[in-house]
Enzyme design. Structure first.
Site, mmCIF file in Angstrom:
data_model
loop_
_atom_site.group_PDB
_atom_site.id
_atom_site.type_symbol
_atom_site.label_atom_id
_atom_site.label_comp_id
_atom_site.label_asym_id
_atom_site.label_seq_id
_atom_site.Cartn_x
_atom_site.Cartn_y
_atom_site.Cartn_z
ATOM 1 N N HIS A 170 36.262 -24.732 -1.437
ATOM 2 C CA HIS A 170 35.147 -25.662 -1.236
ATOM 3 C C HIS A 170 35.494 -27.060 -1.741
ATOM 4 O O HIS A 170 34.709 -27.997 -1.573
ATOM 5 C CB HIS A 170 33.907 -25.112 -1.960
ATOM 6 N N ARG A 197 33.848 -28.188 6.217
ATOM 7 C CA ARG A 197 33.081 -28.476 7.438
ATOM 8 C C ARG A 197 33.513 -29.856 7.908
ATOM 9 O O ARG A 197 33.363 -30.833 7.185
ATOM 10 C CB ARG A 197 31.575 -28.487 7.174
ATOM 11 N N ARG A 214 30.134 -20.901 6.098
ATOM 12 C CA ARG A 214 29.072 -20.208 6.834
ATOM 13 C C ARG A 214 28.554 -21.017 8.023
ATOM 14 O O ARG A 214 28.188 -22.173 7.897
ATOM 15 C CB ARG A 214 27.929 -19.862 5.891
ATOM 16 N N ASN A 267 15.882 -24.070 8.266
ATOM 17 C CA ASN A 267 16.181 -23.532 6.934
ATOM 18 C C ASN A 267 15.650 -22.113 6.775
ATOM 19 O O ASN A 267 16.286 -21.253 6.156
ATOM 20 C CB ASN A 267 15.568 -24.421 5.855
ATOM 21 N N HIS A 283 23.082 -34.812 -1.714
ATOM 22 C CA HIS A 283 24.207 -33.879 -1.757
ATOM 23 C C HIS A 283 25.230 -34.216 -2.843
ATOM 24 O O HIS A 283 26.180 -33.461 -3.057
ATOM 25 C CB HIS A 283 24.891 -33.867 -0.377
ATOM 26 N N TYR A 293 24.016 -37.345 4.766
ATOM 27 C CA TYR A 293 24.059 -36.778 3.423
ATOM 28 C C TYR A 293 24.470 -37.863 2.422
ATOM 29 O O TYR A 293 25.294 -38.719 2.731
ATOM 30 C CB TYR A 293 25.099 -35.658 3.324
#
Length: 736
Positions: free
Chosen positions: A481, A421, A451, A91, A638, A514
Site C-alpha cells: 500500500h 490504484r 479491492r 458506499n 485522504h 482526494y
C-alpha cells in the site's frame, strides 16, 4: 478567509485540564445516534473495558450517514448534493459486499469473534440492519421529496410513468422496441427453467403472469434480467418533452412494456429488485503459484458470491418478496424495500450535466509552485530542495512530469515504482511504458489485490510487461500500500537518487478529488531508505535498518507508539505535550490504548478522522483530553499526517497508513518525516485549518454520536477546504 492561526483553545487550554468536546450551538442530528457507553467513574480505568470502544462496522456506517447528511446541505450546489446521496449508495454497496459479508461468514462457520468493543457479529448485524433500514428510507425520501423537485425547478426532470404524455409514450415504445427488447432475455420459471444465477448488483425484475403459453405451460412467474450494457437513465429528445434535460428510467420502460416480452400472457405485476453478494475475494495468496492467474479466476467468481442483501420495489407484494428471499436464502431483516430505482449509483451519469454548470462546484485550477513554474527541469529544482504538494489544491502534474522527464532523460538509469490504484488511462503508467521502451531499467511493484481495482491492475501489469518492465506483485501475505517512486540518475559521474513519497495513489483523477500530500526529494538518507524498501519488495533478505523512513509491518507501529509514549512522558514531567493526527480511520486497539494513556497523563490530542473511529473521546479520567472531528466536504479527505510537539522540537510525519491493524500489521506502508522549519510550519497551519473548521466538521461524542459544528455568536464561518482552495489554487473559468 483567514484560518491560518492556531485555535485559541489549543494555545490557552492547559494540557492537564479537560476541555469540553461539544461546542455551544452545535446542531445535533439524532438520526446518527450510536449505542451509548455506560462508564462508571473509577480511579484506575481498565483500558481493555469494551465500553471504551466503538464497533468498527457501526462507526463505518456513521461515516456514511454523515455523507448522506450533505445531501441536505443547501450550501452545496444541487447536483453536488445529489452526488452525496449517490455516494451514500455506493458506499453502502461496498459495506454489504465486504463488511456485512464478513460478519455473516463468521456466523456461518461458527467462528464469531468479538472486537475490542465486545459486540458479537450477530449482535452487530442486528444493529446494522436497524440503522441501514432507517437511513435507506430517509435516503429515498430526500431524493423524492427534496432533490428531484428542486432539480425540476432547473428543468432537470425524471419523468415517472404516470406523467408520460401520449407523445412520450410513443417515443418510449419505439425506443423499447429498437434498443431494449432485442437484447433482453426473459426467463420463465418452471422445472426446466430454474431460477437463474443473477450477477451481483444487477437490475432484475420479477414478473407475475397469468395465462398458458404456446407449450401449455403455466408457471405464473418469470425473471427479466436487465443487461448491464443498457443505460439506467435515458435522455429524452427536446422535441418529445420540450426544453430542458428530461430523463426516463430504464426500469420504467421495462415496466411499461413487460407485456411485449410475454406475448399472449397477462402481466399481473412487474417489480424491480437487486441482489447484493459477497464480493470479497477468497484467495489465499500463499497457496497459489501464480497470483495473477489465480486472481483472474476469482474475479469471475466474485460476481456470484453468497447473497447478503435484497432490494425490491416497495410496491412488490409480500408473497413475491418472500419468494425471492427464499431463493437467495436470506432473512426478512435483509430485505430493503425502496421507493425508486434500486441502484441509485447509476444516476452518477447525469451529475455532470454540461447544460447546468451553476448546479455544480465552480471550477478551479490546481496550482503549481513557482519554483517549478520557472523551471523546465524538475530534477534541477528537486536537487536543491524538497517540494511538498497538497493535492488537489496543488497540481499532481509535477509528479507526472518528473516521471515523464525521467523516461526521456539519457542520464536516468532506472525507475522503480509502486502502483496500488492508478486508473485505466494512467499518465503514470504511460510514462513507465515510455521509460521501459527507452531502455531504462523499470521495475513496477503492482498490488493486484487492491479491492475492486484488481482487473485494472492486471491489465496495466500486462501492458508494462509487454513494454519490457519488470513487474512483481508485492509480498505474499502483505498488501503493498506504500506510495513511492525512485529514480536513479547519473550526475557528474555519480548515481544520484530522486524519490517521490505520497499519502495517496498514483491516480491523476483521484488527485483532483482526494486531499493527499506528495513529497519530491533528493535527500540522500530518505532516498537510500526508499531504495532499501524497494530491495525488500523486489528481492529477498532480512529487515534493513532505515535512517529516516518508518515502514510497516516492521517499524511503523512501534515508531508511532514510541512517539505517543514520549508525549505521555513529557506531560507526566509537567511539560506541554500535544499530538495532532489526521487520517482516514482509527481502529487499532493498541494505538487507542496508547492515546487513552496519553490523555490520562495530560497530553492534548486533536484527531481529524474522516471515517471509522473506534476510540471514544471525552470520557472523564480516560479520554477527556482527546477531541475527534470528521470533515466531510467537496474533496475526500485522504491525507495521513502526524504531529508531535516533542518538547518543543516539533516533529511532523506523512504516511500512506491509517491507524488500523490492517495497515500497521498486514501491509507494506511508509511513513516519512517532513523536515525543515518552513515545511513543518506549513503543514501545521494546514492541519490547524481543519481544527478550526466550523462548517463541515462533525464532532464525535463519548456516547458514539456525531454532532455538526456550527459558527457560534459572532464567529465567522470557516471551512478548511475552502480556505486551502483559496490559499493554494487558482480559480478559473474552465477546468484544466
Amino acid at each position: 478567509m483567514n484560518t491560518e492561526a492556531l485555535i485559541e483553545a489549543a494555545v490557552e487550554v492547559d494540557v492537564q485540564e479537560a476541555a469540553p468536546v461539544v461546542e455551544p450551538d452545535i446542531e445535533v442530528i439524532p438520526a446518527i445516534e450510536a449505542p451509548a457507553a455506560s462508564l462508571p467513574a473509577i480511579v484506575a480505568p481498565n483500558l481493555d473495558d469494551s465500553s471504551l470502544y466503538i464497533h468498527r462496522e457501526l462507526s463505518q456506517l456513521q461515516f456514511n450517514i454523515r455523507v448522506l447528511e450533505q445531501a441536505l446541505d443547501e450550501s452545496y450546489p444541487l447536483l453536488e448534493r445529489l452526488k452525496f446521496l449517490l455516494i451514500f449508495s455506493s458506499n453502502l454497496d461496498e459495506f454489504f459486499e465486504i463488511r456485512v459479508a464478513g460478519l455473516k461468514k463468521q456466523i456461518t462457520f461458527a467462528r464469531e469473534q468479538a472486537g475490542a468493543d465486545g459486540l458479537q457479529p450477530h449482535q452487530a448485524l442486528a444493529r446494522i440492519s436497524e440503522l441501514v433500514h432507517g437511513h435507506v428510507d430517509r435516503q429515498y425520501a430526500i431524493l423524492n421529496d427534496i432533490l428531484l423537485p428542486e432539480l425540476e425547478k432547473h428543468q432537470v426532470r425524471f419523468i415517472r410513468r404516470r406523467h408520460w404524455t401520449a407523445k412520450l409514450k410513443a417515443w418510449v415504445r419505439r425506443y423499447f422496441r429498437d434498443e431494449i427488447a432485442p437484447i433482453i432475455t426473459p426467463i420463465g420459471l418452471d422445472p426446466t427453467h430454474p431460477f437463474p444465477l443473477l450477477v451481483n448488483k444487477s437490475l432484475n425484475f420479477i414478473v407475475e403472469l397469468e395465462g398458458i403459453d404456446a407449450f401449455g405451460r403455466d408457471s405464473g412467474l418469470a425473471i427479466i434480467p436487465a443487461p448491464r450494457l443498457l443505460p439506467r437513465v435515458i435522455k429524452v429528445p427536446e422535441e418529445v418533452c420540450g426544453p430542458g434535460d428530461n430523463f426516463v428510467f430504464l426500469s420504467s420502460m421495462i415496466h411499461a412494456h413487460a407485456d411485449d416480452l410475454f406475448q399472449g400472457m397477462k402481466v399481473k405485476g412487474c417489480y424491480q429488485f437487486r441482489l447484493t453478494r459477497n464480493a470479497d475475494l477468497a484467495l489465499d495468496s500463499e497457496d497459489v503459484e501464480d497470483l495473477a492467474r489465480a486472481l483472474r479466476g476469482e474475479l469471475f467468481s466474485r460476481r456470484y458470491g453468497d447473497a447478503v442483501r435484497l432490494e425490491v420495489a416497495d410496491t412488490c407484494p409480500k408473497h413475491l418478496s418472500d419468494y425471492l428471499l427464499k431463493q437467495f436464502n436470506l432473512h426478512e431483516s435483509e430485505l430493503y424495500q425502496v421507493n425508486g430505482p434500486v441502484n441509485l449509483t447509476r444516476l452518477f451519469s447525469i451529475t455532470g450535466l454540461d447544460s447546468h454548470p451553476e448546479l455544480q462546484y465552480p471550477p478551479f485550477t490546481p496550482a503549481i509552485p513557482k519554483l517549478l513554474q520557472n523551471s523546465e527541469n524538475v530534477f534541477s529544482v528537486v536537487s536543491k530542495q524538497d517540494i511538498l504538494l497538497l493535492h488537489p489544491f496543488e497540481s499532481f502534474t509535477p509528479v507526472v512530469d518528473l516521471l515523464r522527464q525521467a523516461a526521456k532523460d539519457p542520464h536516468v538509469l532506472a525507475v522503480r515504482q509502486t502502483l496500488y490504484r492508478s486508473g485505466a488511462n494512467s499518465e503514470i503508467v504511460d510514462a513507465l511504458v515510455d521509460a521501459a521502451r527507452n531502455g531504462k531499467e523499470v521495475t513496477a511493484v503492482i498490488e493486484l489485490r487492491a479491492r475492486f481495482d484488481e482487473e485494472s491492475n492486471l491489465q496495466l501489469a500486462s501492458r508494462l510487461q509487454a513494454a519490457g518492465a519488470v513487474v512483481i506483485y508485492g509480498v505474499v501475505g502483505f498488501k503493498t500500500h506504500a506510495k513511492m517512486m525512485l529514480i536513479l540518475r547519473r550526475e557528474a559521474g555519480e548515481i544520484v537518487r530522486y524519490a517521490h513519497l505520497g499519502t495517496g495513489n498514483y491516480h491523476a483523477g483521484n488527485a483532483r478529488l482526494y486531499t493527499d500530500y506528495s513529497l519530491l526529494t533528493s535527500d540522500d538518507a530518505l532516498c537510500e531508505d526508499v531504495g532499501k524498501l524497494f530491495s525488500q519488495l523486489i528481492g529477498m533478505g532480512k529487515t534493513l535498518r532505515m535512517k529516516k523512513l518508518l515502514h510497516a509491518p516492521f517499524t511503523l507501529k512501534k515508531g508511532m507508539l514510541d512517539m505517543i509514549a514520549r508525549e505521555t512522558q513529557f506531560a507526566l514531567d509537567g511539560k506541554p505535550a500535544h499530538i495532532i493526527a489526521k487520517f482516514n480511520s482509527l481502529t487499532d486497539p493498541k494505538i487507542i490504548r496508547a492515546l487513552y494513556k496519553a490523555s490520562q497523563s495530560g497530553v492534548r490530542i486533536d484527531l481529524v478522522v474522516r471515517g471509522m473511529c473506534c476510540l471514544r473521546p471525552g470520557i472523564a479520567g480516560v479520554s477527556h483530553n482527546i477531541h475527534v472531528r470528521s470533515i466531510i466536504g467537496r474533496f475526500l479527505e485522504h491525507t495521513r499526517v502526524f504531529y508531535f510537539l516533542n518538547g518543543g522540537d516539533e516533529q511532523m510525519f506523512l504516511s500512506s497508513a491509517d491507524w488500523m491493524e490492517r495497515n500497521l500489521d498486514k501491509r507494506v506502508e511508509t511513513c516519512f518525516p517532513v523536515e525543515g522549519k518552513k515545511l513543518i510550519l506549513r503543514v501545521k497551519k494546514e492541519l490547524e485549518s481543519y481544527l478550526t473548521d466550523n462548517t463541515h466538521s462533525w464532532l464525535l461524542q463519548s456516547d458514539g454520536r456525531y454532532v455538526r459544528s456550527m459558527p457560534t455568536g459572532n464567529q465567522n464561518a470557516r471551512s478548511a477546504q475552502a480556505t486551502l482552495l483559496e490559499r493554494l489554487s487558482n480559480p478559473v473559468l474552465s477546468v484544466r
